[in-house]
Design a protein around this motif. Sequence first.
Motif, PDB file in Angstrom:
ATOM      1  N   LEU A   1       0.756  -1.075  -0.011  1.00  0.00           N
ATOM      2  CA  LEU A   1       0.147  -0.113   0.057  1.00  0.00           C
ATOM      3  C   LEU A   1       0.814   1.190  -0.013  1.00  0.00           C
ATOM      4  N   LEU A   2       2.249   1.014   0.263  1.00  0.00           N
ATOM      5  CA  LEU A   2       2.874   2.277   0.373  1.00  0.00           C
ATOM      6  C   LEU A   2       3.956   2.216  -0.815  1.00  0.00           C
ATOM      7  N   LYS A   3       3.445   1.608  -1.896  1.00  0.00           N
ATOM      8  CA  LYS A   3       4.524   1.513  -2.944  1.00  0.00           C
ATOM      9  C   LYS A   3       4.059   3.015  -4.009  1.00  0.00           C
ATOM     10  N   SER A   4       2.865   3.303  -4.118  1.00  0.00           N
ATOM     11  CA  SER A   4       2.873   4.789  -4.594  1.00  0.00           C
ATOM     12  C   SER A   4       3.458   5.770  -4.149  1.00  0.00           C
ATOM     13  N   SER A   5       3.562   5.779  -2.655  1.00  0.00           N
ATOM     14  CA  SER A   5       4.312   6.846  -2.006  1.00  0.00           C
ATOM     15  C   SER A   5       5.816   6.628  -2.296  1.00  0.00           C
ATOM     16  N   ILE A   6       6.351   5.427  -2.193  1.00  0.00           N
ATOM     17  CA  ILE A   6       7.717   5.114  -2.487  1.00  0.00           C
ATOM     18  C   ILE A   6       8.301   5.521  -3.636  1.00  0.00           C
ATOM     19  N   LEU A   7       7.194   5.375  -4.788  1.00  0.00           N
ATOM     20  CA  LEU A   7       7.697   5.869  -6.033  1.00  0.00           C
ATOM     21  C   LEU A   7       7.909   7.331  -6.250  1.00  0.00           C
ATOM     22  N   VAL A   8       6.948   8.118  -5.666  1.00  0.00           N
ATOM     23  CA  VAL A   8       6.886   9.357  -5.828  1.00  0.00           C
ATOM     24  C   VAL A   8       8.229  10.011  -5.159  1.00  0.00           C
ATOM     25  N   ALA A   9       8.418   9.553  -3.808  1.00  0.00           N
ATOM     26  CA  ALA A   9       9.422   9.605  -3.169  1.00  0.00           C
ATOM     27  C   ALA A   9      10.927   9.337  -4.011  1.00  0.00           C
ATOM     28  N   LEU A  10      10.947   8.379  -4.452  1.00  0.00           N
ATOM     29  CA  LEU A  10      12.167   7.808  -5.482  1.00  0.00           C
ATOM     30  C   LEU A  10      12.256   8.815  -6.527  1.00  0.00           C
ATOM     31  N   LEU A  11      11.162   9.039  -7.081  1.00  0.00           N
ATOM     32  CA  LEU A  11      11.332   9.767  -8.253  1.00  0.00           C
ATOM     33  C   LEU A  11      11.723  11.107  -7.943  1.00  0.00           C
ATOM     34  N   PHE A  12      11.253  11.878  -6.883  1.00  0.00           N
ATOM     35  CA  PHE A  12      11.732  13.333  -6.702  1.00  0.00           C
ATOM     36  C   PHE A  12      13.092  13.186  -6.079  1.00  0.00           C
ATOM     37  N   ARG A  13      13.476  12.152  -5.261  1.00  0.00           N
ATOM     38  CA  ARG A  13      15.032  12.285  -4.778  1.00  0.00           C
ATOM     39  C   ARG A  13      15.800  11.693  -5.875  1.00  0.00           C
ATOM     40  N   THR A  14      15.398  10.927  -6.869  1.00  0.00           N
ATOM     41  CA  THR A  14      16.423  10.587  -7.788  1.00  0.00           C
ATOM     42  C   THR A  14      16.604  11.656  -8.728  1.00  0.00           C
ATOM     43  N   LEU A  15      15.810  12.402  -9.237  1.00  0.00           N
ATOM     44  CA  LEU A  15      15.855  13.689 -10.070  1.00  0.00           C
ATOM     45  C   LEU A  15      16.809  14.528  -9.248  1.00  0.00           C
ATOM     46  N   ASP A  16      16.431  14.871  -7.991  1.00  0.00           N
ATOM     47  CA  ASP A  16      17.241  16.060  -7.298  1.00  0.00           C
ATOM     48  C   ASP A  16      18.673  15.553  -7.150  1.00  0.00           C
ATOM     49  N   ALA A  17      18.807  14.188  -6.636  1.00  0.00           N
ATOM     50  CA  ALA A  17      20.295  13.727  -6.512  1.00  0.00           C
ATOM     51  C   ALA A  17      20.892  13.883  -7.887  1.00  0.00           C
ATOM     52  N   PHE A  18      20.377  13.497  -8.948  1.00  0.00           N
ATOM     53  CA  PHE A  18      21.157  13.613 -10.321  1.00  0.00           C
ATOM     54  C   PHE A  18      21.328  14.736 -10.611  1.00  0.00           C
ATOM     55  N   ARG A  19      20.802  15.944 -10.291  1.00  0.00           N
ATOM     56  CA  ARG A  19      21.274  17.239 -10.616  1.00  0.00           C
ATOM     57  C   ARG A  19      21.902  17.802  -9.464  1.00  0.00           C
ATOM     58  N   VAL A  20      22.611  17.099  -8.655  1.00  0.00           N
ATOM     59  CA  VAL A  20      23.310  17.636  -7.457  1.00  0.00           C
ATOM     60  C   VAL A  20      24.280  18.521  -7.929  1.00  0.00           C
ATOM     61  N   PHE A  21      24.327  19.627  -7.301  1.00  0.00           N
ATOM     62  CA  PHE A  21      25.322  20.709  -7.683  1.00  0.00           C
ATOM     63  C   PHE A  21      25.960  21.458  -6.284  1.00  0.00           C
ATOM     64  N   ASP A  22      25.114  22.088  -5.426  1.00  0.00           N
ATOM     65  CA  ASP A  22      25.473  23.172  -4.322  1.00  0.00           C
ATOM     66  C   ASP A  22      26.366  21.982  -3.414  1.00  0.00           C
ATOM     67  N   LEU A  23      26.043  20.834  -3.035  1.00  0.00           N
ATOM     68  CA  LEU A  23      26.548  20.382  -2.080  1.00  0.00           C
ATOM     69  C   LEU A  23      28.068  19.964  -2.448  1.00  0.00           C
ATOM     70  N   ILE A  24      28.096  19.319  -3.678  1.00  0.00           N
ATOM     71  CA  ILE A  24      29.461  19.010  -4.001  1.00  0.00           C
ATOM     72  C   ILE A  24      30.388  20.319  -4.387  1.00  0.00           C
ATOM     73  N   TYR A  25      29.618  21.360  -4.910  1.00  0.00           N
ATOM     74  CA  TYR A  25      30.519  22.418  -5.440  1.00  0.00           C
ATOM     75  C   TYR A  25      30.955  23.192  -3.944  1.00  0.00           C
ATOM     76  N   VAL A  26      30.296  23.071  -2.928  1.00  0.00           N
ATOM     77  CA  VAL A  26      30.796  23.735  -1.729  1.00  0.00           C
ATOM     78  C   VAL A  26      31.748  22.783  -0.761  1.00  0.00           C
ATOM     79  N   LEU A  27      31.490  21.579  -0.844  1.00  0.00           N
ATOM     80  CA  LEU A  27      31.983  20.641  -0.114  1.00  0.00           C
ATOM     81  C   LEU A  27      33.433  20.205  -0.509  1.00  0.00           C
ATOM     82  N   THR A  28      33.437  19.769  -1.767  1.00  0.00           N
ATOM     83  CA  THR A  28      34.721  19.201  -2.435  1.00  0.00           C
ATOM     84  C   THR A  28      34.999  20.136  -3.861  1.00  0.00           C
ATOM     85  N   GLY A  29      34.065  20.864  -4.191  1.00  0.00           N
ATOM     86  CA  GLY A  29      34.402  21.431  -5.439  1.00  0.00           C
ATOM     87  C   GLY A  29      34.639  20.525  -6.743  1.00  0.00           C
TER      88      GLY A  29
END
Length: 443
Positions: free
Chosen positions: A356-384
């Motif tokens: 019953l949580l599959k739909s919520s997991i999909l939405v969470a994974l979709l948002f986080r995967t897209l956000d993680a793939f476009r990561v910029f500020d964390l890496i730019y500030v931490l390690t450059g």
Amino acid sequence: MNKRKRRKFQLNEKQLGYVMVIPSLILVFVVVLWPVAQSFYNSLFDYRLNDPARSQLMLGATIDLERYVDNHYYFDNQLEDLTSGEEDEEIINTIKSIKESVDQYHAQLISDEVINTKVEKIDEMLASFTPVTDEDLKYAKIDNDLASDYREKLQSSSEELTAIAESAGDQTKNQKFQQTADLLEATSGNILESNFIGFANYGKYFKDARMWNSLWNTTVFTVVSVALELALGLGVALLINRAFKGRGLIRASVLIPWAIPTAVAAMMWGFLYDGQSGIIAHYLEVLNIIPGSSWLLSTSGGGMFSIILADVWKTTPYMALLLLAGLQTIPHSLYEASNVDGANKWQQFWRITLPLLKSSILVALLFRTLDAFRVFDLIYVLTGGGPANATESISIYAYKTLFAQQNFGEGSVLSVIVFLCVALISFIYVKLIGSDLFAGRTK
């Protein structure tokens, strides 16, 4: 006689749906698709802001009239001066021949009424020391053959004058000839060739080891961090979904890492990872989790471990929040019925909670995967992106190419690649994992 009432115009359910969606589609086109289309168009050119010869998108030959008019004024006078006082008849004839040829090409150039008008206006502005800020006035398109011939003539004339300067025994004479030669060479650079190169930039980057390395770094970061955030976020969501004293305070405190701006969090983790004074680095070394306190930010493996740990700490609450919303939609009566049937907690989790949580997991994974793939500020500030590009993501690489090198053509290629990867990720989630979300939709 009864008059028939005219039936009012009405939309059926399907038409009404399209009407309601149109504003969103327009907004998506303006905000998302139009910038992507512009980036794709820029990627077809050798477009570089730090190179005057490629600082415009040119499908045909173009001339920088501001620099050309300024240079022409000086080298025209200098060619006149070179003949005065010169005793060598051969050199005089060479200079006259150069001037005559250049004057012919110049006359052919300004024979165009539009260009002639621009030249006259720019000449007046330069005489009053007024910079030309209007791009339409500054640049003009010219015939490709004229541009090629004129450029070759200026370059060959420059070479002739350079040869005369090298053979001159008088240093003053040498400087005069060389100065005019350099000015003619610079003027040839004001006649700009088309910088349209088609898909050459794409071919270059598909063979670029650095691009593939940054794409691999991005994929590793995305897969590992999202997997850990899903596992930890699900555990946190299950815990704070239970009824206990002080639940509201715990829920609020869990969200604190997510509320901290990413750049601030990255700077904080940078201090914690410091090899000399970082608390995290010290205790990880004491617990023999890492080989040394300086390992985190000075090695490729340590750099990747560092950014993943920082991202998991910051974004796990976001994942937990999305999953908590899904947990609260599951009817409690299902758990009560399963208790009557003798199901244990583990069976309830696998047979009730997870399906019953599959739909919520999909939405969470979709948002986080897209956000993680476009990561910029964390890496730019931490390690450059370091050390040695070991943590450089595709977004970091695109930023460096676009803004550090000001290479908008090649940087746009990387931007388009990011968009295609994000679109592919979305397609995979919707088609392969989340097809059941749309089951029963109106056709």
